[in-house]
Design a protein around this motif. Structure first.
Motif, PDB file in Angstrom:
ATOM      1  N   LEU A 284      -7.525 -43.332 -51.179  1.00 39.47           N
ATOM      2  CA  LEU A 284      -9.414 -43.000 -51.801  1.00 39.47           C
ATOM      3  C   LEU A 284      -8.734 -42.545 -49.420  1.00 39.47           C
ATOM      4  CD1 LEU A 284     -11.456 -45.872 -53.385  1.00 39.47           C
ATOM      5  CD2 LEU A 284     -11.043 -43.477 -53.535  1.00 39.47           C
ATOM      6  N   GLY A 285      -8.871 -42.788 -48.806  1.00 39.72           N
ATOM      7  CA  GLY A 285      -8.889 -43.079 -47.339  1.00 39.72           C
ATOM      8  C   GLY A 285      -8.728 -41.779 -47.196  1.00 39.72           C
ATOM      9  N   ALA A 286      -7.550 -41.395 -47.497  1.00 32.17           N
ATOM     10  CA  ALA A 286      -6.115 -40.043 -47.535  1.00 32.17           C
ATOM     11  C   ALA A 286      -7.451 -39.032 -48.143  1.00 32.17           C
ATOM     12  CB  ALA A 286      -5.134 -40.472 -48.174  1.00 32.17           C
ATOM     13  N   CYS A 287      -7.214 -39.104 -49.370  1.00 32.61           N
ATOM     14  CA  CYS A 287      -9.115 -38.529 -49.428  1.00 32.61           C
ATOM     15  C   CYS A 287     -10.127 -38.180 -48.846  1.00 32.61           C
ATOM     16  CB  CYS A 287      -9.433 -38.334 -51.146  1.00 32.61           C
ATOM     17  SG  CYS A 287      -8.289 -37.955 -52.273  1.00 32.61           S
ATOM     18  N   LEU A 288     -10.739 -39.756 -48.660  1.00 37.20           N
ATOM     19  CA  LEU A 288     -11.652 -39.186 -47.261  1.00 37.20           C
ATOM     20  C   LEU A 288     -11.453 -38.473 -46.210  1.00 37.20           C
ATOM     21  CD1 LEU A 288     -14.426 -40.194 -46.377  1.00 37.20           C
ATOM     22  CD2 LEU A 288     -13.516 -42.166 -45.648  1.00 37.20           C
ATOM     23  N   HIS A 289     -10.257 -38.727 -45.625  1.00 41.85           N
ATOM     24  CA  HIS A 289      -9.685 -37.874 -44.091  1.00 41.85           C
ATOM     25  C   HIS A 289     -10.099 -36.438 -44.611  1.00 41.85           C
ATOM     26  CE1 HIS A 289      -7.487 -36.087 -41.369  1.00 41.85           C
ATOM     27  NE2 HIS A 289      -7.273 -36.903 -40.873  1.00 41.85           N
ATOM     28  N   ARG A 290      -9.358 -36.277 -46.297  1.00 40.47           N
ATOM     29  CA  ARG A 290      -9.724 -34.549 -46.415  1.00 40.47           C
ATOM     30  C   ARG A 290     -10.895 -33.911 -46.789  1.00 40.47           C
ATOM     31  NH1 ARG A 290      -5.928 -30.314 -47.215  1.00 40.47           N
ATOM     32  NH2 ARG A 290      -4.448 -31.694 -47.281  1.00 40.47           N
ATOM     33  N   ALA A 291     -12.054 -35.380 -46.888  1.00 38.26           N
ATOM     34  CA  ALA A 291     -13.151 -34.760 -46.952  1.00 38.26           C
ATOM     35  C   ALA A 291     -13.955 -33.940 -45.921  1.00 38.26           C
ATOM     36  CB  ALA A 291     -14.396 -35.597 -47.679  1.00 38.26           C
ATOM     37  N   LEU A 292     -13.353 -34.712 -44.404  1.00 38.71           N
ATOM     38  CA  LEU A 292     -14.649 -34.797 -43.412  1.00 38.71           C
ATOM     39  C   LEU A 292     -13.481 -34.187 -43.080  1.00 38.71           C
ATOM     40  CD1 LEU A 292     -14.666 -38.825 -42.740  1.00 38.71           C
ATOM     41  CD2 LEU A 292     -16.405 -37.340 -43.072  1.00 38.71           C
TER      42      LEU A 292
END
Length: 270
Positions: A195-203
């Motif tokens: 989830l953290g890695a996906c958040l990084h991509r989303a941001l």
């Protein structure tokens, strides 16, 4: 460029179009058969690559039933599973697509709202004793005002005796906890890392490993295991804090995915 042939039928589902490839399979939009008694005229059918044994099919169906038994508005609905040489299952259709392949450009608020809701779905799975094991932007589906999690990590279930390099897909390594890449079992903690890695991509639009050879899973895994995750300089301090916490060493991460959801909500004042 060669034309991709689209099947007219997948079991008794009538194929309307091809959505794309990802998560060890190909996705199609299809009309469901009357036997399912669905109120919708559109579903997505995912067809896994390669032949599937009867034992693997039974394992896959067992996992899907466990997923479908979890009651949460943040989980994509599952409708059916079929074995016709290849394993396939039917799930809810999302006109807005996923974070990985949205049908239109998404605002920052839309991206984060979808991811926060997907984290709530992940938390519901965890509370039921299920680790998702395949959280990527492509498994975060976008809805009006939020999102849902889909695409349970069945590739690992269907190929229990295969090494991770046999089912790690191009781009997916960016979202896999290094502990998973090293052979650990999927868990609450590994899903929170994803989830953290996906958040990084989303941001930021970038992965936490930068440029790694995604098209070659073995080389990508080696690169990820030898390269510490690096956070973009474009992250605001509050964004960086959430991402860094999710990617921290096991035991120092948020205790639950619902905590991740609430912290993402806070980033957009939701």
């Amino acid at each position: 460029m060669a034309t991709v042939e689209i099947p007219r039928q997948l079991a008794d589902f009538t194929v309307l179009s091809r959505l794309g490839v990802g998560g060890n399979g190909t996705f199609y939009v299809a009309t469901p058969p009357p036997r399912l008694g669905l109120a919708t005229d559109r579903v997505v059918v995912k067809v896994f690559g390669g032949l599937c044994s009867d034992d693997a099919y039974r394992r896959g169906v067992r996992e899907l039933r466990a997923f479908a038994a979890v009651r949460s508005p943040y989980l994509a609905a599952l409708y059916d599973a079929v074995l016709q040489g290849q394993f396939m299952y039917a799930m809810e259709y999302f006109p807005l697509g996923s974070l990985g392949e949205p049908s239109r450009p998404l605002s920052r608020t839309e991206r984060l709202a979808a991811l926060a809701d997907a984290a709530r779905g992940v938390d519901a799975l965890h509370e039921a004793g299920i680790a998702h094991a395949n959280i990527t932007p492509s498994s975060v589906m976008v809805t009006d005002g939020g999102g849902r999690i889909s695409d349970l990590g069945l590739a690992r279930v269907l190929a229990t005796d295969e090494p991770i390099t046999s089912f790690a897909q191009p781009g997916a390594v960016q979202y896999m906890d290094p502990a998973l890449l090293a052979g650990d079992a999927p868990s609450r903690a590994t899903d929170i890392w994803s989830l953290g890695a996906c958040l990084h991509r989303a941001l930021t639009g970038a992965g936490v490993y930068g440029q790694i050879p995604d098209a070659q899973p073995l080389l990508a895994i080696r690169a990820a295991l030898s390269t510490p995750p690096a956070l973009s300089e474009n992250l605001a301090p509050d964004e960086r804090a959430v991402v860094a916490n999710c990617l921290a060493l096991t035991g120092q991460r948020p205790g639950t995915a619902i905590e991740v959801a609430e912290r993402i909500d806070a980033l957009i004042g939701r």
